[in-house]
Write an enzyme that holds these catalytic residues in place. Sequence first.
Site, PDB file in Angstrom:
ATOM      1  N   LYS A 141      13.058  35.433  50.959  1.00 55.45           N
ATOM      2  CA  LYS A 141      13.356  34.333  50.054  1.00 55.45           C
ATOM      3  C   LYS A 141      14.791  34.426  49.515  1.00 55.45           C
ATOM      4  O   LYS A 141      15.318  33.469  48.984  1.00 55.45           O
ATOM      5  CB  LYS A 141      12.393  34.375  48.858  1.00 55.45           C
ATOM      6  CG  LYS A 141      10.938  34.390  49.272  1.00 55.45           C
ATOM      7  CD  LYS A 141      10.041  34.776  48.084  1.00 55.45           C
ATOM      8  CE  LYS A 141       8.638  35.029  48.596  1.00 55.45           C
ATOM      9  NZ  LYS A 141       7.935  36.015  47.785  1.00 55.45           N
ATOM     10  N   GLY A 142      15.385  35.601  49.666  1.00 53.44           N
ATOM     11  CA  GLY A 142      16.639  35.897  48.973  1.00 53.44           C
ATOM     12  C   GLY A 142      17.782  34.961  49.278  1.00 53.44           C
ATOM     13  O   GLY A 142      18.604  34.668  48.413  1.00 53.44           O
ATOM     14  N   ASP A 174      22.998  45.276  53.719  1.00 53.10           N
ATOM     15  CA  ASP A 174      23.022  46.606  53.101  1.00 53.10           C
ATOM     16  C   ASP A 174      23.109  47.642  54.224  1.00 53.10           C
ATOM     17  O   ASP A 174      24.190  47.904  54.748  1.00 53.10           O
ATOM     18  CB  ASP A 174      21.747  46.744  52.253  1.00 53.10           C
ATOM     19  CG  ASP A 174      21.717  48.007  51.425  1.00 53.10           C
ATOM     20  OD1 ASP A 174      22.788  48.467  51.004  1.00 53.10           O
ATOM     21  OD2 ASP A 174      20.617  48.530  51.178  1.00 53.10           O
ATOM     22  N   ARG A 223      15.703  36.231  40.656  1.00 58.43           N
ATOM     23  CA  ARG A 223      16.409  35.495  41.706  1.00 58.43           C
ATOM     24  C   ARG A 223      17.171  34.312  41.107  1.00 58.43           C
ATOM     25  O   ARG A 223      18.192  33.893  41.626  1.00 58.43           O
ATOM     26  CB  ARG A 223      15.420  34.949  42.742  1.00 58.43           C
ATOM     27  CG  ARG A 223      14.683  36.014  43.542  1.00 58.43           C
ATOM     28  CD  ARG A 223      13.913  35.343  44.672  1.00 58.43           C
ATOM     29  NE  ARG A 223      12.912  36.209  45.266  1.00 58.43           N
ATOM     30  CZ  ARG A 223      13.145  37.119  46.214  1.00 58.43           C
ATOM     31  NH1 ARG A 223      14.367  37.269  46.676  1.00 58.43           N
ATOM     32  NH2 ARG A 223      12.174  37.843  46.704  1.00 58.43           N
TER      33      ARG A 223
HETATM   34  P1  IMP Z   1      19.241  45.933  54.997  1.00 61.88           P
HETATM   35  O1  IMP Z   1      18.270  45.744  56.125  1.00 61.88           O
HETATM   36  O2  IMP Z   1      19.257  47.344  54.503  1.00 61.88           O
HETATM   37  O3  IMP Z   1      20.624  45.446  55.293  1.00 61.88           O
HETATM   38  O4  IMP Z   1      18.625  45.186  53.773  1.00 61.88           O
HETATM   39  C1  IMP Z   1      18.871  43.919  53.447  1.00 61.88           C
HETATM   40  C2  IMP Z   1      17.805  43.401  52.508  1.00 61.88           C
HETATM   41  O5  IMP Z   1      17.441  44.352  51.480  1.00 61.88           O
HETATM   42  C3  IMP Z   1      18.371  42.221  51.785  1.00 61.88           C
HETATM   43  O6  IMP Z   1      18.162  41.028  52.514  1.00 61.88           O
HETATM   44  C4  IMP Z   1      17.618  42.259  50.474  1.00 61.88           C
HETATM   45  O7  IMP Z   1      16.405  41.571  50.594  1.00 61.88           O
HETATM   46  C5  IMP Z   1      17.331  43.712  50.226  1.00 61.88           C
HETATM   47  N1  IMP Z   1      18.343  44.288  49.296  1.00 61.88           N
HETATM   48  C6  IMP Z   1      19.303  45.186  49.617  1.00 61.88           C
HETATM   49  N2  IMP Z   1      20.063  45.496  48.554  1.00 61.88           N
HETATM   50  C7  IMP Z   1      19.582  44.771  47.518  1.00 61.88           C
HETATM   51  C8  IMP Z   1      19.982  44.651  46.115  1.00 61.88           C
HETATM   52  O8  IMP Z   1      20.943  45.263  45.624  1.00 61.88           O
HETATM   53  N3  IMP Z   1      19.239  43.791  45.361  1.00 61.88           N
HETATM   54  C9  IMP Z   1      18.186  43.090  45.854  1.00 61.88           C
HETATM   55  N4  IMP Z   1      17.792  43.165  47.148  1.00 61.88           N
HETATM   56  C10 IMP Z   1      18.478  44.007  47.973  1.00 61.88           C
HETATM   57 MG    MG Z   2      16.966  39.500  52.106  1.00 64.86          MG
END
Ligand code: IMP
Ligand code: MG
Length: 181
Positions: free
Chosen positions: A46-47, A106, A168
């Site tokens: 949803k982000g 991330d 959010r």
């Molecule tokens: P990745 O697969 O580690 O790149 O994670 C990405 C997902 O982790 C993002 O789409 C977010 O949903 C969640 N996420 C990573 N860091 C944060 C944060 O600081 N706040 C909230 N959600 C996060």
């Molecule tokens: Mg996300």
Amino acid sequence: MKTPALPMIERVLLTREQVDKRVKEVAADISVRYRSGNLKLIGVLKGSVFFLTALARELTIPVKVDFLAISSFSDHGGVPGVVRIAKDLDESIEGDDVLLVEDIVDTGFTARYLLQTLAGRGPNSIALCTMLDRTPRRIVPLRVDFCCFEIPDRFVIGCGLDYKQLYRNLDFIAVMKPDKA
Ligand code: IMP
Ligand code: MG
């Protein structure tokens, strides 16, 4: 939701004005890049909904929109790397110029998985746009094509980003206090 006076907020990282200004700039870049294309924005529920909506409204080219949802175990501090599609797109992306729109990249596991999966469905092109990029935590090397802000290694909320599904709807991006995250 506008008040920064929430007890879990350490500081405001990016104000609404800063986010709005940068979204306009990135939208202008995207409008130029895809001016003769067949652009489809794909949001990750949803982000990315809040960012995708803001971005789409600033584009000066026609655009299609679709969404998918993922189940991810790569939350901050958790075990990264396991991603699957929980809700798929409504329509085919064959021949589309796909722009995957993320709230934050991330570790990169989510974006890499989605880019690889979507690339296998015959789009004309595929690229990645993210509101936030947290490169200090990157595990998977990734090309980010459009990015609004690089941020430090702190957990953030607002503009679509949640903590336990809350916050959010903050219209700014805030760093959470470490003891609350
Ligand atoms: P990745 O697969 O580690 O790149 O994670 C990405 C997902 O982790 C993002 O789409 C977010 O949903 C969640 N996420 C990573 N860091 C944060 C944060 O600081 N706040 C909230 N959600 C996060
Ligand atoms: Mg996300």
